[in-house]
Write an enzyme that holds these catalytic residues in place. Structure first.
Site, PDB file in Angstrom:
ATOM      1  N   HIS A   1       6.250  -4.965  67.215  1.00 37.74           N
ATOM      2  CA  HIS A   1       4.820  -5.089  67.847  1.00 37.74           C
ATOM      3  C   HIS A   1       4.978  -6.296  68.712  1.00 37.74           C
ATOM      4  CE1 HIS A   1       4.293  -2.274  64.762  1.00 37.74           C
ATOM      5  NE2 HIS A   1       4.087  -2.833  63.621  1.00 37.74           N
TER       6      HIS A   1
ATOM      7  N   LEU B   1       1.724   7.099  54.673  1.00 35.32           N
ATOM      8  CA  LEU B   1       1.618   7.349  56.110  1.00 35.32           C
ATOM      9  C   LEU B   1       0.882   8.641  56.307  1.00 35.32           C
ATOM     10  CD1 LEU B   1       2.304   5.854  58.892  1.00 35.32           C
ATOM     11  CD2 LEU B   1       4.009   7.547  59.224  1.00 35.32           C
TER      12      LEU B   1
ATOM     13  N   ASP C   1       6.078   2.903  67.838  1.00 36.85           N
ATOM     14  CA  ASP C   1       5.664   1.619  67.599  1.00 36.85           C
ATOM     15  C   ASP C   1       4.028   1.598  67.766  1.00 36.85           C
ATOM     16  OD1 ASP C   1       4.631  -1.105  67.920  1.00 36.85           O
ATOM     17  OD2 ASP C   1       6.464  -1.781  68.335  1.00 36.85           O
ATOM     18  N   HIS C   2       3.403   1.703  66.445  1.00 37.52           N
ATOM     19  CA  HIS C   2       2.092   2.104  66.545  1.00 37.52           C
ATOM     20  C   HIS C   2       1.021   1.122  67.397  1.00 37.52           C
ATOM     21  CE1 HIS C   2       1.333  -0.799  63.025  1.00 37.52           C
ATOM     22  NE2 HIS C   2       0.095  -0.564  63.259  1.00 37.52           N
TER      23      HIS C   2
HETATM   24  C1  BG6 Z   1       3.445  -2.350  60.057  1.00 33.41           C
HETATM   25  C2  BG6 Z   1       4.078  -3.363  59.392  1.00 33.41           C
HETATM   26  O1  BG6 Z   1       4.258  -2.106  61.208  1.00 33.41           O
HETATM   27  O2  BG6 Z   1       2.138  -3.057  60.874  1.00 33.41           O
HETATM   28  C3  BG6 Z   1       2.770  -3.882  58.122  1.00 33.41           C
HETATM   29  O3  BG6 Z   1       4.951  -2.703  58.639  1.00 33.41           O
HETATM   30  C4  BG6 Z   1       1.631  -4.489  58.889  1.00 33.41           C
HETATM   31  O4  BG6 Z   1       3.263  -5.160  57.470  1.00 33.41           O
HETATM   32  C5  BG6 Z   1       1.165  -3.623  59.982  1.00 33.41           C
HETATM   33  O5  BG6 Z   1       0.679  -4.768  57.888  1.00 33.41           O
HETATM   34  C6  BG6 Z   1      -0.106  -4.086  60.995  1.00 33.41           C
HETATM   35  O6  BG6 Z   1      -0.676  -2.826  61.518  1.00 33.41           O
HETATM   36  P1  BG6 Z   1      -2.131  -2.846  61.911  1.00 33.41           P
HETATM   37  O7  BG6 Z   1      -2.124  -2.001  62.835  1.00 33.41           O
HETATM   38  O8  BG6 Z   1      -2.829  -2.910  60.475  1.00 33.41           O
HETATM   39  O9  BG6 Z   1      -2.345  -4.314  62.578  1.00 33.41           O
END
Ligand code: BG6
Length: 506
Positions: A242, A15, A179-180
């Site tokens: 998410h 990360l 929570d990105h």
């Molecule tokens: C993460 C998950 O939170 O989000 C992963 O742990 C997933 O499994 C990822 O691949 C997806 O994120 P993004 O931004 O690539 O859609």
């Protein structure tokens, strides 16, 4: 951005390498990170400052939005970064860390602010928080914020325990749970589009909306994360956080003021209104659980999930999750929210489709072809934009009605170089803006909802459906909508084939 010493726990991990260091660099390049800052990279393995800065350069060259070369400007940026090898369970190491942090504070005239970023397994959060206090790192005037990554627990009891440990040391207002997805440009845009436009809000309810569909599909399998993923599965990895967050933003009432608490209060009301499944039968009727078997994509063979590295050969972990969810409040009574996510699906995309009800007593229904429902699509990722599908008359024809599209492609206009979610979130945490971080009450309510599904699944594994890698998931996920007279709308620009573009009319 505020002056601060940033302490990155897990600085040699994925990360940090892929997201955090590139985010620091982008913020620096954009002038959002002034000179009064320092970053301490922390991990167990020994590393000199020089080695650490070399790693930093490599990660930025590989993953940042900006080009970088090893020149004077780079040296200036890199001089803010130091490394310390730390055993998280040893308080003496934290005392040494305090010495280093205080001296960097002096050197860069930081003024006591500290941001502790835990890019670590959650089991370690409690020890770190405890040792930060025991090592004296919080005994300095200035703000002290804790940024933590998901997964925040495995279920409600474990999340509660984690939260209790953290809260013994940090106040809720100083805890920034990432929570990105909340850092994504288009997720943040949903609120503006919904509440800043006169023509959406009046229609945003069960009188006009037939259903909503949230798709978060991925082409990747579990890569090198089999160990983590096999324990977690799509439900905990994607749905608890998410997907429910996006659902809450789509469903919430307008906050009365734009501040972190008012906005998060509105999401909490949605979480409280989620209809919890009451029995395993109800779960079976509303939820689809799938796992991929061998398949192929683009002519390439893809292995079954059970054959992936670090995955149990008899695993019943779901790599696909779909559900019909109801938000039992005045606005949404009776409107299904369909959500789906999965690994090894045909495209990588995140989209939210709002399907509107048909107009009543439609005089054009008897025309040569059926009217299609109006769709409003939020394209979150990787394409960013909004898309609307409407019905219009084909010019010159004898009253043929055809679907036409209006498409705003944000990523086409400003280029794909929009800030990364992590840049925004790091910037927000440093400024003390917690709007796009999750509060404990949201997290705990989301777990409550998810735990009911997990409990039903643990009683029986027979409803694990399979799907070939590279396909759109188990048949049952299609049936889920078909039973209600709906279908999953194509995602990722695949509507184009079935609509006529305004410029092509005639
Ligand atoms: C993460 C998950 O939170 O989000 C992963 O742990 C997933 O499994 C990822 O691949 C997806 O994120 P993004 O931004 O690539 O859609």
């Amino acid at each position: 951005m505020s002056n601060a010493v940033y302490l990155i726990f897990g600085a040699t991990g994925d990360l940090a390498r892929r997201k955090l260091f590139p985010a620091f660099y982008a913020l620096y390049r954009e002038g959002k990170l002034a000179e009064n800052f320092a970053v301490v990279g922390l991990a167990r393995r020994p590393r000199s400052n020089e080695q650490f800065r070399d790693d930093l350069l490599r990660s930025i060259q590989e993953f940042a939005r900006y080009d970088v070369s090893k020149d004077e400007k780079w040296n200036q940026f890199a001089s803010h970064f130091e490394y310390l090898s730390l055993d998280i369970n040893n308080v003496d190491g934290f005392r040494e860390l305090k010495g280093l942090t205080d001296s960097l504070d002096q050197k860069f005239d930081v003024g006591g602010n500290r941001l502790f970023y835990l890019a670590l397994a959650p089991e370690l959060f409690g020890s770190v928080a405890h040792n930060l206090r025991a090592g004296g790192l919080l005994e300095v005037d200035g703000w002290h914020r804790l940024v933590i990554e998901k997964p925040f627990g495995y279920d409600l009891p474990s999340a509660q325990k984690l939260n209790d440990e953290i809260r013994q040391v940090f106040r809720e207002k100083d805890v920034y749970r990432i929570d990105h997805y909340l850092g994504k440009e288009m997720v943040q845009n949903i609120g503006v589009l919904r509440f800043g436009n006169a023509f959406f809000e009046p229609l945003w309810n069960n009188k006009y909306i037939a259903n909503m569909q949230i798709t978060l599909s991925e082409t990747v399998g579990v890569e090198d994360r089999g160990g983590y993923y096999d324990h977690s599965g799509a439900l905990r990895d994607m749905a608890q956080n998410h997907m429910l967050q996006m659902l809450a933003i789509m469903a919430m009432e307008p906050p009365s003021r734009l501040n972190p608490e008012d906005l998060r209060d509105e999401k909490v009301k949605v979480f409280r209104s989620l209809r919890g499944y009451q029995s395993p039968d109800e779960v079976r009727a509303h939820v689809v659980r799938g796992q991929y078997v061998a398949g192929e994509a683009n002519g390439k063979h893809l292995p079954a999930y059970r054959d992936e590295p670090s995955v149990d050969a008899n695993s019943t972990t779901e790599t696909y999750f779909a559900a019909k969810v109801f938000v039992d409040n005045f606005r949404w009574a009776g409107v299904p929210f369909y959500i789906r996510t999965g690994k090894r699906l045909p495209v990588k995309t995140t989209e939210v489709v709002v399907e509107f009800k048909n107009v009543p007593n439609n005089v054009y229904l008897a025309q040569k072809n059926d009217l299609q429902p109006n769709l409003l699509v939020f394209r979150i990722n990787p394409m960013e934009g909004i898309y609307m599908k409407m019905n219009a008359k084909r010019p010159g024809s004898e009253g043929t009605v055809i679907p036409i599209a209006m498409d705003f492609c944000q990523s086409c206009q400003v280029g794909l170089n929009t800030p990364e979610a992590y840049e925004r979130l790091l910037y927000d945490a440093a400024r003390g803006d917690s709007t796009y971080f999750t509060r404990w009450d949201e997290v705990s309510l989301a777990w409550e909802f998810i735990d009911k599904i997990a409990a039903a699944w643990s009683e029986s594994s027979h409803d694990l459906a399979t799907y070939p890698a590279g396909s759109w998931g188990p048949e049952r996920a299609h049936q889920l909508l078909a039973d209600d007279g709906f279908k999953w709308w194509p995602v990722n620009g695949q509507h184009e084939g079935e609509v006529v573009w305004a410029t092509n009319l005639g």
